[in-house]
Design an enzyme around this catalytic site. Sequence first.
Site, mmCIF file in Angstrom:
data_model
loop_
_atom_site.group_PDB
_atom_site.id
_atom_site.type_symbol
_atom_site.label_atom_id
_atom_site.label_comp_id
_atom_site.label_asym_id
_atom_site.label_seq_id
_atom_site.Cartn_x
_atom_site.Cartn_y
_atom_site.Cartn_z
ATOM 1 N N GLY A 1 0.871 -1.094 0.166
ATOM 2 C CA GLY A 1 0.257 -0.075 -0.143
ATOM 3 C C GLY A 1 0.928 1.444 -0.292
ATOM 4 O O GLY A 1 0.909 1.779 -0.528
ATOM 5 N N GLU B 1 0.018 5.985 -0.373
ATOM 6 C CA GLU B 1 -0.625 6.379 0.558
ATOM 7 C C GLU B 1 0.168 7.899 1.004
ATOM 8 O O GLU B 1 0.105 8.406 2.218
ATOM 9 C CB GLU B 1 -0.723 5.841 2.081
ATOM 10 C CG GLU B 1 -1.432 4.810 1.168
ATOM 11 C CD GLU B 1 -1.113 3.155 2.384
ATOM 12 O OE1 GLU B 1 -0.827 3.985 3.747
ATOM 13 O OE2 GLU B 1 -1.379 1.778 2.505
ATOM 14 N N TRP C 1 -5.260 -0.198 17.265
ATOM 15 C CA TRP C 1 -4.233 0.961 17.440
ATOM 16 C C TRP C 1 -4.019 2.524 17.439
ATOM 17 O O TRP C 1 -3.863 3.749 17.523
ATOM 18 C CB TRP C 1 -3.668 1.091 16.260
ATOM 19 C CG TRP C 1 -2.344 -0.127 15.884
ATOM 20 C CD1 TRP C 1 -2.140 -1.299 16.957
ATOM 21 C CD2 TRP C 1 -1.429 -0.020 14.968
ATOM 22 N NE1 TRP C 1 -1.452 -2.428 16.439
ATOM 23 C CE2 TRP C 1 -1.033 -1.356 15.058
ATOM 24 C CE3 TRP C 1 -1.968 -0.347 13.530
ATOM 25 C CZ2 TRP C 1 -0.180 -2.586 13.687
ATOM 26 C CZ3 TRP C 1 -1.163 -0.765 12.565
ATOM 27 C CH2 TRP C 1 -0.583 -2.001 13.142
ATOM 28 N N HIS D 1 11.543 -3.643 6.412
ATOM 29 C CA HIS D 1 11.933 -3.381 7.639
ATOM 30 C C HIS D 1 12.686 -2.871 8.020
ATOM 31 O O HIS D 1 14.376 -2.357 8.913
ATOM 32 C CB HIS D 1 10.777 -3.879 8.910
ATOM 33 C CG HIS D 1 9.843 -4.249 9.405
ATOM 34 N ND1 HIS D 1 9.330 -5.000 8.658
ATOM 35 C CD2 HIS D 1 9.074 -3.207 9.748
ATOM 36 C CE1 HIS D 1 7.989 -5.052 8.853
ATOM 37 N NE2 HIS D 1 7.546 -4.110 9.418
HETATM 38 N N1 GLN Z 1 -1.209 -0.967 3.793
HETATM 39 C C1 GLN Z 1 -0.125 -0.253 4.918
HETATM 40 C C2 GLN Z 1 1.311 0.572 4.052
HETATM 41 O O1 GLN Z 1 1.147 -0.164 3.373
HETATM 42 C C3 GLN Z 1 -0.070 -0.821 5.757
HETATM 43 C C4 GLN Z 1 0.993 -1.035 6.637
HETATM 44 C C5 GLN Z 1 1.022 -1.925 7.944
HETATM 45 O O2 GLN Z 1 0.247 -3.247 7.707
HETATM 46 N N2 GLN Z 1 1.813 -1.698 9.392
HETATM 47 O O3 GLN Z 1 1.464 0.913 4.734
#
Ligand code: GLN
Length: 755
Positions: A429, A481, A558, A691
């Site tokens: 995303g 995003e 969250w 990560h």
């Molecule tokens: N759609 C979100 C992104 O791509 C998902 C993030 C997540 O799962 N923590 O940042």
Amino acid sequence: MAKIHNLGFPRIGAKRELKHLLESLWRGDINETTFNEKSNELWLSNLQQQATLDHVPVGDFSFYDHVLDTSFLFGNLPQRITEQAVSDLDKYFLFARGKAGQDLCCENAAGEMTKWFDTNYHYIVPEINKNTQFSLHPKQLLQRIKTARGQGYEVKPVLVGPLTYLYLSRSTDETSLLDKLPDLLTQYVLLLTSLGGAGIEWVQLDEPILSTNISSEWSMAFRYAYQRLSDTPVKVLLANYFGKLNENLSLVTELPVEGLHVDGLQGEEEVAHLANHIQDNQVLSVGVVNGRNIWKQDLRKVLRQLQPLQQKLENRLWLAPTCSLLHVPVDVTSEDQLTDGLANRLSFAVQKIKELEILREGLNRGEAAVEDALTASDAIAEQAGTKLAYNPLLDNDEPCLHRSTPFDERYAAQQSKLKLPLLPTTTIGSFPQTQDIRKVRAQYRHGDLDEAQYKEFIEAQIKLCIKQQVNLGLDVLVHGEAERNDMVEYFGELLEGIAVSRFGWVQSYGSRCVKPPIIHGDITRPVPMTVEWLAYAQSLTDKPVKGMLTGPVTIINWSFVRDDIPQSDVAYQLANALRDEIADLETAGIKIVQVDEAALREGLPLRQEHKEAYLQWAVNAFKLATSSVSAETQIHTHMCYSEFSDIIDAIARMDADVVTIETARSHLTLLDAFKCTAYPNAIGPGVYDIHSPACPATETIGNLIETLVDILPVEKLWINPDCGLKTRQWSEVLPALSNMVSATELWRQKLTQTA
Ligand code: GLN
Ligand code: ZN
């Protein structure tokens, strides 16, 4: 006289100072010396905020993670880290994050990261194998203790307890974790002995696994371990948190420790039991201020509950937050954008310490001495009661909880309509959140940009993002995003009934912080939230663009959630809002919608007997949000850092068409769960770890794909990274995704040749 203490203070700083220091260090803008100096200042100011406590915790501050610190303290680093000829601090970050610019093959892989119990905090999983040998490296801890004592603090070192440490470790061969307990205890004994020698009276050992269902083998290990630790010159405060003790209640009363800490909010009757059953010389520390939520405590009520305890225990009664304050933001007084009504109901770490002070005063000097403070807190509780409105009509009368067409049928229809190849590639995303993007969002927030300028900028970002994905040859695109600061906060800002703080940061992992929104009232969707951006993105390409929403359970897990109605009701309110959003996306021509449930697993109750009820409403909320779409609309969901084996049935019940999951960093072990239960729908196991800054080689990804096509039905397999890319740079993302696409294309060829 009752005493007050703390189990741990947020380490990141009120303005995320630690995050900024870490990032400057990693970028090379500051050196190790400056980093040490500045982080020390931050730690000292954290201490200062707790100066009124009878015991301040030391050992809770950490550069990255306190479980990682424990691995360092006991010399338990994997060989791939110890053999690197770099400084200790570099080894520390190497284990935490892997190495920039290197392939993710095993030698350089960072430690696995996973959720700390049912919180959104992540720790680095310690590794154990037959060669594991512990050794003591207490220099930094001793230094901090010395500094704090030098400043006049009554210091109580805080350590992860030996059983919890081992329980959370991963055996990399067949070695049983408990086999290593005697060796580990030798080091704990050495450490406690030297702390005693240095004049320390109390040491807190955290054993939150006592809130879970542990086997009899582990309870025996508790008896053995705490017997050995009782021979040291310090007093041990054994701390349990995150839940009640339940069947472990009698176990803890039998352990030879000088003090017990328990959660007094969840386990009021356990506290009463312990007050009658602890030994005459034992201290009972009662968690009376919620360390997991941000609502003010009703102090008058707490005080009434504590009075009989104090009569019984006198100076053996200690008061504390239920758990470490790591899980709440630092200071509510900097919040200037919340309504007064809401701000008055909130308590962050600094305020929670004050609440403890009031309680101590109330107990030790009588209610009259703190009448003003108590009246204020009562008034707040009343106000909360009238402000929080729950409208049951917001629940759907006839919730549509099932897709009208079975998976096989609708998936075939979707794939052909979407014209997707074998092994479709996609991303989760988000794309890199560059400095530019952050700057423009901030300018817009501060009113320095008008809406038209902002829209133009975001559209330009979307255009760029689509172009890059087309160039890379990805099959299912995303808009990237760019408009979202955070996947939960974004929706928190647009939905009614949710407020967003300015500085309410909480550490998620390492330097990464989140700002959980505050769900304080009924949730409704006044306007569409994502449709405009998605429709624009889709207008730029013939390839499908995936709509991107955050699921009800993740928004709840969250956020800080109102505690006056059941969480399931909050979830259904959210689901109704999302369902309307998905309907609007469909109308706007979006054919795939992903509803992220990244946090579904972490909300799973710690105890077996509570799990099913949670999963029931979690699955229902997801289905309520997603089931009303047409058969040809494809629903994706994404989950990260999840151990799936115990919830795989629930994931199947969610009936998403495609689920993308984290697997890269945990070496595909998660997939066993999907294999074993023959997960019915399509899966996109993450083929590389986002990560870490390391770039995965085509060959490494190819090898993973080989494993995948071996164990999963190839026509239901998707290829994607294991999470969103927002924390990465474009320079990292482009080569990584390009390798991912190349590896996929190679496999597509192989598979079609052999077919
Ligand atoms: N759609 C979100 C992104 O791509 C998902 C993030 C997540 O799962 N923590 O940042
Ligand atoms: Zn994720």
